[in-house]
Design an enzyme around this catalytic site. Structure first.
Site, PDB file in Angstrom:
ATOM      1  N   LYS A 135      -2.652 -32.322 -15.968  1.00 14.52           N
ATOM      2  CA  LYS A 135      -1.594 -33.132 -15.003  1.00 14.52           C
ATOM      3  C   LYS A 135      -2.377 -33.854 -13.879  1.00 14.52           C
ATOM      4  O   LYS A 135      -3.016 -31.845 -13.094  1.00 14.52           O
ATOM      5  CB  LYS A 135      -0.220 -32.935 -15.337  1.00 14.52           C
ATOM      6  CG  LYS A 135       0.892 -34.061 -14.643  1.00 14.52           C
ATOM      7  CD  LYS A 135       1.269 -35.219 -15.560  1.00 14.52           C
ATOM      8  CE  LYS A 135       1.936 -36.340 -15.383  1.00 14.52           C
ATOM      9  NZ  LYS A 135       2.457 -36.928 -16.658  1.00 14.52           N
ATOM     10  N   ASP A 175       0.719 -42.357 -13.713  1.00 13.33           N
ATOM     11  CA  ASP A 175       1.737 -41.607 -13.847  1.00 13.33           C
ATOM     12  C   ASP A 175       2.702 -42.425 -12.208  1.00 13.33           C
ATOM     13  O   ASP A 175       2.426 -43.214 -11.704  1.00 13.33           O
ATOM     14  CB  ASP A 175       1.973 -40.279 -13.749  1.00 13.33           C
ATOM     15  CG  ASP A 175       3.302 -39.505 -13.731  1.00 13.33           C
ATOM     16  OD1 ASP A 175       3.505 -39.626 -14.824  1.00 13.33           O
ATOM     17  OD2 ASP A 175       4.237 -39.126 -12.649  1.00 13.33           O
TER      18      ASP A 175
END
Ligand code: NDP
Length: 458
Positions: A135, A175
């Site tokens: 991430k 995201d």
């Protein structure tokens, strides 16, 4: 039970949790995610304790393979230099190239990056596709920035990130705060620097340059496929139920679209400012125009549907959770639902919670839901449709073909059915019937631990 308060029986597990907490005490979101996952794995750990200890499996599992943090300087429209901080956490690559989104939000810090990438390892394992967990993101705030500023920020971010990613190494996606526009600017800069067309290096791309149909819809649609399976398994019909959806971004919008298609009446949605309640059911076209085109506040919904009600957020419980519904779909951000909010939701008679966001419920809230017999679809399983479809985008990029919307959607549906099955079977195997939270963690952990042990001490 899944909280940290529980007395753990495994000394090995307790020691790893305590040591990791001591070493990372300032990273509260990471510690929260770690405790939720590890404590629920206790039955599997006890069964294999000697093996896991002999290869320090848990100690390796909780330590990221690599964290990169970097300076992102850019020049705003007034000609002033701005400096943000960028991150990429490559947590675990045992199953495949690191894969996970990029988040642009002022709250981003190392703890949030580590919790998201730790969760991503488990989520990606559940998809059954060859992808590891990662991430990244930045504390950059896209709100109120011009298109040009967004582009300049994305280019500067990619100038550094490009050193650490690649289609067989690490494949970022979107995201919070990173959608199609941002992925386009990031991809353009990567292509310019590398002087090659490496389509599979990012997912969530536009359809004109290697994106996949149904990727935009995938997380929200997948959430509803999982919810339908979970209710069916408990002899509950989804059709005819009411729902509230927190958030009004990518996940929330397409969860609403699929929920409506499956016969659910969605009565409320929100953004970080407040929520709208529409007793006749949300007009999704209005939401799409406000959020996807105008990038405006949800309050504008009143211009489209004057009979709707708008409530500003104030206090600890976001306004949306005071509204009654059968199904609660938190699709905004982490820790949206704490114990106090969970009590309101239970008192209002909800029957199921589906986590579209990552860790939207605190550990105490999840535990309270389960104690009160609500069905909980955990984020790492229920929102895995996004990353699964990203992996389908990577497949299309490497074989230079493109599937129709229906083909991708059918594959997504099959993947979500299969994820639900894994959660359900693992929960049953360890006598946690209907506890899909524990089921998801165990099913994913079996795959990750198997791959890590097979690859030796690295
Ligand atoms: P978007 O940026 O498209 O939308 C985020 C939504 O959540 C907005 O409505 C935003 O409101 C709201 N929100 C964000 N932060 C806060 C906050 N601190 N308090 C209240 N509301 C907030 O993001 P996504 O829809 O992509 O992501 C939503 C969640 O889903 C995240 O947890 C993400 O990690 C998760 N997720 C996303 C996937 C994807 O494919 N996009 C895949 C799997 C999980 P506002 O505009 O007012 O900030």
């Amino acid at each position: 039970m899944i909280t940290s308060e529980r007395q753990l029986r495994s000394d090995y597990l307790r020691k790893v949790i305590e040591e990791t907490e001591a070493k990372n005490s300032h990273e509260k979101e990471f510690i929260q995610a770690l405790k939720e996952v590890l404590s629920s794995l206790e039955p599997v750990i006890i069964k294999n304790e000697e093996l896991f200890k002999s290869v320090s499996l848990l100690e390796r599992l909780v330590e990221p393979e690599r964290i990169v943090s970097f300076r992102v300087p850019w020049i705003d429209d007034k000609g002033q230099v701005q400096v943000n901080r960028g991150y990429r956490v490559q947590f675990n690559g045992a199953i495949g190239p690191y894969k996970g989104g990029l988040r642009f939000h002022p709250s981003v810090n190392q703890s949030i990056m580590k919790f998201l990438s730790f969760e991503q390892i488990f989520k990606n394992a559940l998809t059954g596709l060859p992808i590891g967990g990662g991430k990244g993101g930045s504390d950059f705030d896209p709100k109120g920035k011009s298109d040009f500023e967004i582009m300049k920020f994305c280019q500067s971010f990619m100038n550094e990130l490009q050193k650490y990613i690649g289609q067989d190494l690490d494949v970022p996606a979107g995201d919070i705060g990173v959608g199609g526009r941002e992925i386009g600017y990031l991809f353009g800069q990567y292509r310019k620097i590398k002087n090659t067309y490496e389509a599979g290096v990012l997912t969530g791309k536009g359809l004109e340059y290697g994106g996949s149909l149904a990727r935009r819809e995938a997380t929200g649609y997948g959430l509803m496929y999982f919810m339908r399976e979970m209710l069916n398994a408990n002899n509950i019909e989804l059709n005819g139920k009411t729902a509230i959806i927190s958030g009004s971004g990518n996940v929330a919008i397409y969860a609403c679209e699929k929920a409506q298609a499956l016969g659910v009446k969605v009565v409320a949605m929100c953004d970080s400012s407040g929520c709208i309640y529409d007793e006749n059911g949300i007009n999704l076209n209005a939401i799409k125009e406000i959020k996807e085109v105008k990038r405006a506040r949800i309050k504008e919904y009143l211009n489209y549907v004057p009979t709707a009600k708008y409530t500003e957020n104030n206090g600890t419980t976001p306004a949306i959770y005071n509204i009654k519904a059968d199904i609660i779909l938190p699709c905004a951000t982490q820790n949206d639902i704490n114990l106090e909010t969970a009590k309101i939701i239970v008192a209002n008679g909800a029957i199921a919670v589906g986590e579209g966001a990552n860790m939207p419920c605190t550990n105490e809230a999840v535990e309270y839901f389960i104690e009160n017999k609500l069905l909980v679809a955990p984020g790492k399983a229920a929102n895995a449709g996004g990353v699964a479809t990203s992996a389908l985008e990577m497949s299309q990029n490497s074989t230079r073909c493109s599937w129709t919307f229906e083909e991708v959607d059918q594959k997504l549906e099959k993947i979500m059915i299969n994820i639900f099955k894994q959660c359900s079977e693992s929960a049953k195997e360890y006598d946690f019937d209907n506890n899909y939270v524990v089921g998801a963690n165990i099913a994913a952990f079996k795959k990750i631990s198997g791959a890590m042990i097979a690859q030796g001490i690295i």
